[in-house]
Design a protein around this motif. Structure first.
Motif, PDB file in Angstrom:
ATOM      1  N   TYR A 141       0.860  -1.190   0.000  1.00 18.01           N
ATOM      2  CA  TYR A 141       0.000   0.000   0.000  1.00 18.01           C
ATOM      3  C   TYR A 141       0.900   1.245   0.000  1.00 18.01           C
ATOM      4  CZ  TYR A 141      -4.123  -2.841   1.020  1.00 18.01           C
ATOM      5  OH  TYR A 141      -5.160  -3.754   0.948  1.00 18.01           O
ATOM      6  N   TYR A 142       1.572   1.463  -1.127  1.00 18.94           N
ATOM      7  CA  TYR A 142       2.585   2.521  -1.183  1.00 18.94           C
ATOM      8  C   TYR A 142       1.972   3.914  -1.118  1.00 18.94           C
ATOM      9  CZ  TYR A 142       5.605  -1.303  -2.670  1.00 18.94           C
ATOM     10  OH  TYR A 142       6.303  -2.471  -2.726  1.00 18.94           O
ATOM     11  N   GLY A 143       0.874   4.136  -1.816  1.00 21.95           N
ATOM     12  CA  GLY A 143       0.244   5.454  -1.815  1.00 21.95           C
ATOM     13  C   GLY A 143      -0.241   5.857  -0.433  1.00 21.95           C
ATOM     14  N   ILE A 144      -0.948   4.941   0.249  1.00 22.34           N
ATOM     15  CA  ILE A 144      -1.423   5.218   1.603  1.00 22.34           C
ATOM     16  C   ILE A 144      -0.241   5.364   2.557  1.00 22.34           C
ATOM     17  CG2 ILE A 144      -2.750   4.292   3.540  1.00 22.34           C
ATOM     18  CD1 ILE A 144      -4.586   2.954   1.524  1.00 22.34           C
ATOM     19  N   GLY A 145       0.776   4.525   2.378  1.00 23.72           N
ATOM     20  CA  GLY A 145       1.971   4.630   3.216  1.00 23.72           C
ATOM     21  C   GLY A 145       2.661   5.971   3.054  1.00 23.72           C
ATOM     22  N   ALA A 146       2.747   6.454   1.813  1.00 27.11           N
ATOM     23  CA  ALA A 146       3.359   7.762   1.581  1.00 27.11           C
ATOM     24  C   ALA A 146       2.535   8.881   2.207  1.00 27.11           C
ATOM     25  CB  ALA A 146       3.506   8.005   0.074  1.00 27.11           C
ATOM     26  N   ALA A 147       1.210   8.747   2.161  1.00 28.59           N
ATOM     27  CA  ALA A 147       0.350   9.749   2.794  1.00 28.59           C
ATOM     28  C   ALA A 147       0.568   9.774   4.308  1.00 28.59           C
ATOM     29  CB  ALA A 147      -1.118   9.456   2.472  1.00 28.59           C
ATOM     30  N   ILE A 148       0.658   8.588   4.916  1.00 25.26           N
ATOM     31  CA  ILE A 148       0.925   8.520   6.358  1.00 25.26           C
ATOM     32  C   ILE A 148       2.300   9.100   6.677  1.00 25.26           C
ATOM     33  CG2 ILE A 148       1.300   6.925   8.284  1.00 25.26           C
ATOM     34  CD1 ILE A 148      -0.800   5.096   6.958  1.00 25.26           C
ATOM     35  N   SER A 149       3.275   8.805   5.823  1.00 25.87           N
ATOM     36  CA  SER A 149       4.621   9.352   6.024  1.00 25.87           C
ATOM     37  C   SER A 149       4.605  10.875   5.987  1.00 25.87           C
ATOM     38  CB  SER A 149       5.559   8.802   4.951  1.00 25.87           C
ATOM     39  OG  SER A 149       6.875   9.268   5.148  1.00 25.87           O
ATOM     40  N   LEU A 150       3.824  11.438   5.087  1.00 27.56           N
ATOM     41  CA  LEU A 150       3.717  12.897   5.008  1.00 27.56           C
ATOM     42  C   LEU A 150       3.029  13.467   6.243  1.00 27.56           C
ATOM     43  CD1 LEU A 150       4.370  15.304   3.238  1.00 27.56           C
ATOM     44  CD2 LEU A 150       2.208  14.972   2.033  1.00 27.56           C
ATOM     45  N   ILE A 151       2.019  12.768   6.748  1.00 24.73           N
ATOM     46  CA  ILE A 151       1.340  13.203   7.976  1.00 24.73           C
ATOM     47  C   ILE A 151       2.316  13.170   9.150  1.00 24.73           C
ATOM     48  CG2 ILE A 151      -0.475  12.620   9.632  1.00 24.73           C
ATOM     49  CD1 ILE A 151      -2.126  11.583   7.244  1.00 24.73           C
ATOM     50  N   ILE A 152       3.128  12.113   9.233  1.00 22.28           N
ATOM     51  CA  ILE A 152       4.148  12.020  10.293  1.00 22.28           C
ATOM     52  C   ILE A 152       5.101  13.209  10.210  1.00 22.28           C
ATOM     53  CG2 ILE A 152       6.127  10.692  11.125  1.00 22.28           C
ATOM     54  CD1 ILE A 152       4.675   8.162  10.230  1.00 22.28           C
ATOM     55  N   PHE A 153       5.516  13.532   9.004  1.00 29.38           N
ATOM     56  CA  PHE A 153       6.435  14.657   8.809  1.00 29.38           C
ATOM     57  C   PHE A 153       5.806  15.969   9.284  1.00 29.38           C
ATOM     58  CE2 PHE A 153       7.598  18.215   5.988  1.00 29.38           C
ATOM     59  CZ  PHE A 153       8.935  18.357   6.344  1.00 29.38           C
ATOM     60  N   VAL A 154       4.545  16.179   8.949  1.00 33.51           N
ATOM     61  CA  VAL A 154       3.864  17.415   9.360  1.00 33.51           C
ATOM     62  C   VAL A 154       3.760  17.492  10.884  1.00 33.51           C
ATOM     63  CG1 VAL A 154       1.662  18.654   9.307  1.00 33.51           C
ATOM     64  CG2 VAL A 154       2.585  17.667   7.210  1.00 33.51           C
ATOM     65  N   ILE A 155       3.404  16.373  11.528  1.00 34.47           N
ATOM     66  CA  ILE A 155       3.248  16.359  12.991  1.00 34.47           C
ATOM     67  C   ILE A 155       4.580  16.646  13.678  1.00 34.47           C
ATOM     68  CG2 ILE A 155       2.739  14.893  14.987  1.00 34.47           C
ATOM     69  CD1 ILE A 155       0.681  13.452  13.237  1.00 34.47           C
ATOM     70  N   THR A 156       5.619  15.920  13.293  1.00 28.76           N
ATOM     71  CA  THR A 156       6.915  16.071  13.970  1.00 28.76           C
ATOM     72  C   THR A 156       7.550  17.422  13.691  1.00 28.76           C
ATOM     73  OG1 THR A 156       7.966  14.911  12.102  1.00 28.76           O
ATOM     74  CG2 THR A 156       7.387  13.616  14.055  1.00 28.76           C
ATOM     75  N   SER A 157       7.462  17.898  12.457  1.00 22.77           N
ATOM     76  CA  SER A 157       8.075  19.196  12.139  1.00 22.77           C
ATOM     77  C   SER A 157       7.329  20.331  12.822  1.00 22.77           C
ATOM     78  CB  SER A 157       8.103  19.416  10.622  1.00 22.77           C
ATOM     79  OG  SER A 157       6.794  19.374  10.082  1.00 22.77           O
ATOM     80  N   ALA A 158       5.991  20.274  12.858  1.00 18.78           N
ATOM     81  CA  ALA A 158       5.218  21.316  13.523  1.00 18.78           C
ATOM     82  C   ALA A 158       5.516  21.339  15.022  1.00 18.78           C
ATOM     83  CB  ALA A 158       3.718  21.097  13.283  1.00 18.78           C
ATOM     84  N   PHE A 159       5.564  20.162  15.637  1.00 22.43           N
ATOM     85  CA  PHE A 159       5.884  20.100  17.067  1.00 22.43           C
ATOM     86  C   PHE A 159       7.285  20.646  17.332  1.00 22.43           C
ATOM     87  CE2 PHE A 159       8.029  17.898  20.531  1.00 22.43           C
ATOM     88  CZ  PHE A 159       7.188  18.171  21.593  1.00 22.43           C
ATOM     89  N   SER A 160       8.244  20.244  16.526  1.00 26.13           N
ATOM     90  CA  SER A 160       9.631  20.677  16.734  1.00 26.13           C
ATOM     91  C   SER A 160       9.765  22.187  16.628  1.00 26.13           C
ATOM     92  CB  SER A 160      10.550  19.992  15.712  1.00 26.13           C
ATOM     93  OG  SER A 160      10.476  18.600  15.825  1.00 26.13           O
ATOM     94  N   LEU A 161       9.169  22.764  15.586  1.00 31.19           N
ATOM     95  CA  LEU A 161       9.299  24.203  15.386  1.00 31.19           C
ATOM     96  C   LEU A 161       8.582  24.990  16.477  1.00 31.19           C
ATOM     97  CD1 LEU A 161       8.837  24.443  11.512  1.00 31.19           C
ATOM     98  CD2 LEU A 161      10.929  24.862  12.805  1.00 31.19           C
ATOM     99  N   LEU A 162       7.358  24.576  16.799  1.00 34.35           N
ATOM    100  CA  LEU A 162       6.587  25.307  17.810  1.00 34.35           C
ATOM    101  C   LEU A 162       7.256  25.212  19.184  1.00 34.35           C
ATOM    102  CD1 LEU A 162       2.920  24.356  16.820  1.00 34.35           C
ATOM    103  CD2 LEU A 162       4.020  26.584  16.580  1.00 34.35           C
ATOM    104  N   THR A 163       7.750  24.022  19.522  1.00 36.10           N
ATOM    105  CA  THR A 163       8.402  23.855  20.822  1.00 36.10           C
ATOM    106  C   THR A 163       9.676  24.672  20.909  1.00 36.10           C
ATOM    107  OG1 THR A 163       7.510  21.605  20.967  1.00 36.10           O
ATOM    108  CG2 THR A 163       9.331  22.163  22.436  1.00 36.10           C
ATOM    109  N   TYR A 164      10.454  24.669  19.847  1.00 36.02           N
ATOM    110  CA  TYR A 164      11.735  25.369  19.895  1.00 36.02           C
ATOM    111  C   TYR A 164      11.557  26.886  19.959  1.00 36.02           C
ATOM    112  CZ  TYR A 164      16.452  26.850  18.801  1.00 36.02           C
ATOM    113  OH  TYR A 164      17.678  27.452  18.856  1.00 36.02           O
TER     114      TYR A 164
END
Length: 434
Positions: free
Chosen positions: A398-421
């Motif tokens: 399920y590459y397409g769905i996996g890539a979508a989840i990967s993008l969601i992970i990126f958004v969550i972690t990057s948003a948390f990192s930037l806001l926290t810092y």
């Protein structure tokens, strides 16, 4: 006023270079530079004719001819067309950058000639460039490496998230662009949506719990070993460092054996008349989650301890002496002096630790890999999003769905990192502890 007028007029060499790269330099008798620019221009035109234009078109169509082995039809490989099209656009952007530098160079030389100056030779121009802009030369190779090995795969993954690649739709089947359909499946399709939010909730709990336990566990050990009354500090520090030195997957496999039905823990339980416990079984539930957190602490606390030890060695001891005179207790000194200093110094590391724990693939893959719980879509109750992503894409296509989840992970972690810092004292009060 005259300089402005001269600079604003577009001379013939400038116009010529705008159309054919390098001709302006040749008209200005800069032979080597002109030939190099012209060679780049001709190479790009040849690339466009031979493959580039077709690759750009293929990027949007993702193929029109379906392969058929029985009929001997090779067909189009949609994923290769996507990758080649992406590379074609990257080459085009790179060419535009060179073309822009070509025009700027001709303009600078044209203004210099109008002012009665002389143009330097190619060797002299290279020497001046290396002297004034050496940073460009020094950063060219690492930046190119980052673009090729980091940025391009990330962009490719993002693009896959907007296709229907996966499942039964893999080459020789043709892949199509589907827009936000994969994200809609993750966030709206009942079975996938329920699994996503269950795993996301556990993933956040895991990341916060693991980060705090590892951080304060390491800080506690560092404070304990930093006491003057402790003897043989080098000896006691060796134990956590040895735990850190052992490769992580070996440690994880060791713990998996320890908690298995045939492991030593269950051996002693059954030897004393008890029943074997499925610590990591499919229905282990909370037991498996707690074991995962504790095993991760065993692996990660030594790193935090070494970091905290180095920071505590730079503490100003006069602050503690002054606090003691004022009657502050040890706990008060820790809360008001030690903790703010350590947190200030390690905020970026703490954020990185959270992101690493959020995307910690190895812990539950080695402890409970391959288990699928009822009520989860191709996942278990201890899987993190990164484990689920692996199950979807690598094990089940399920590459397409996996890539979508990967993008969601990126958004969550990057948003948390930037806001926290940006909200931390390490960012707001950078000069406080200098």
């Amino acid at each position: 006023m005259n300089r402005k007028t001269e600079g604003s007029q577009t001379s013939f060499p400038v116009k010529a270079s705008m159309v054919i790269m390098g001709t302006g330099q040749l008209l200005q008798r800069q032979w080597v530079k002109g030939i190099l620019y012209l060679a780049c221009f001709v190479s790009y035109i040849v690339y466009l004719v031979v493959a580039g234009a077709e690759d750009m078109v293929g990027f949007f169509t993702l193929g029109t001819v379906k392969g058929n082995a029985w009929l001997g039809i090779e067909g189009d490989d949609s994923i290769m067309m996507l990758l080649r099209g992406l590379l074609a656009f990257v080459i085009t952007v790179f060419f535009i950058g060179i073309h822009k530098s070509n025009i700027n160079d001709v303009k600078r030389c044209d203004i210099k000639l109008r002012q009665g100056g002389t143009l330097p030779t190619f060797g002299k121009a290279c020497s001046i460039f290396c002297d004034k802009k050496f940073y460009i030369i020094a950063l060219a190779v690492p930046v190119t490496g980052v673009l090729i090995f980091n940025v391009l795969p990330i962009v490719f993954m993002i693009l896959i998230a907007f296709t229907n690649y996966g499942g039964d739709i893999v080459p020789p089947e043709l892949v199509d662009w589907v827009g936000l359909d994969n994200f809609a499946k993750v966030l709206a399709l009942s079975e996938i949506k329920d699994t996503f939010f269950k795993i996301l909730g556990w993933n956040l709990i895991w990341a916060f719990a693991a980060t705090l336990i590892n951080y304060f566990g390491g800080l506690g050990l560092a404070l304990l070993l930093n006491k003057k009354c402790v003897r043989g500090k080098a000896f006691w520090r060796a134990f956590p460092i040895l735990a850190y030195a052992v490769p992580g997957f070996i440690t994880l496999l060791g713990f998996k054996f320890m908690f298995s039905y045939g492991g030593p823990i269950n051996y002693y339980i059954t030897a004393n008349g008890g029943s074997a416990v499925g610590f990591l079984d499919i229905d282990a539930g909370l037991k498996a989650k707690v074991i995962g957190i504790l095993v991760n602490a065993w692996i990660s606390i030594p790193t935090s301890m070494l970091l905290a030890t180095g920071i505590l060695s730079n503490m100003n001891t006069e602050l503690y002496d002054a606090a003691s005179i004022d009657g502050a207790s040890k706990w008060k000194q820790f809360v008001k002096i030690t903790l703010p200093f350590v947190v200030f110094s390690t905020t970026p590391v703490l954020i990185t630790s959270f992101v690493n724990n959020f995307n910690n693939f190895g812990i539950f893959y080695f402890l409970r890999g391959g288990l699928y719980n009822e009520g989860y879509f191709l996942a278990s109750d201890t899987d993190l999003l990164i484990n689920w992503l692996y199950n979807l894409s690598i094990d089940n296509n399920y590459y397409g769905i996996g890539a979508a989840i990967s993008l969601i992970i990126f958004v969550i972690t990057s948003a948390f990192s930037l806001l926290t810092y940006v909200r931390s004292n390490a960012y707001k009060k950078e000069d406080t502890y200098r």
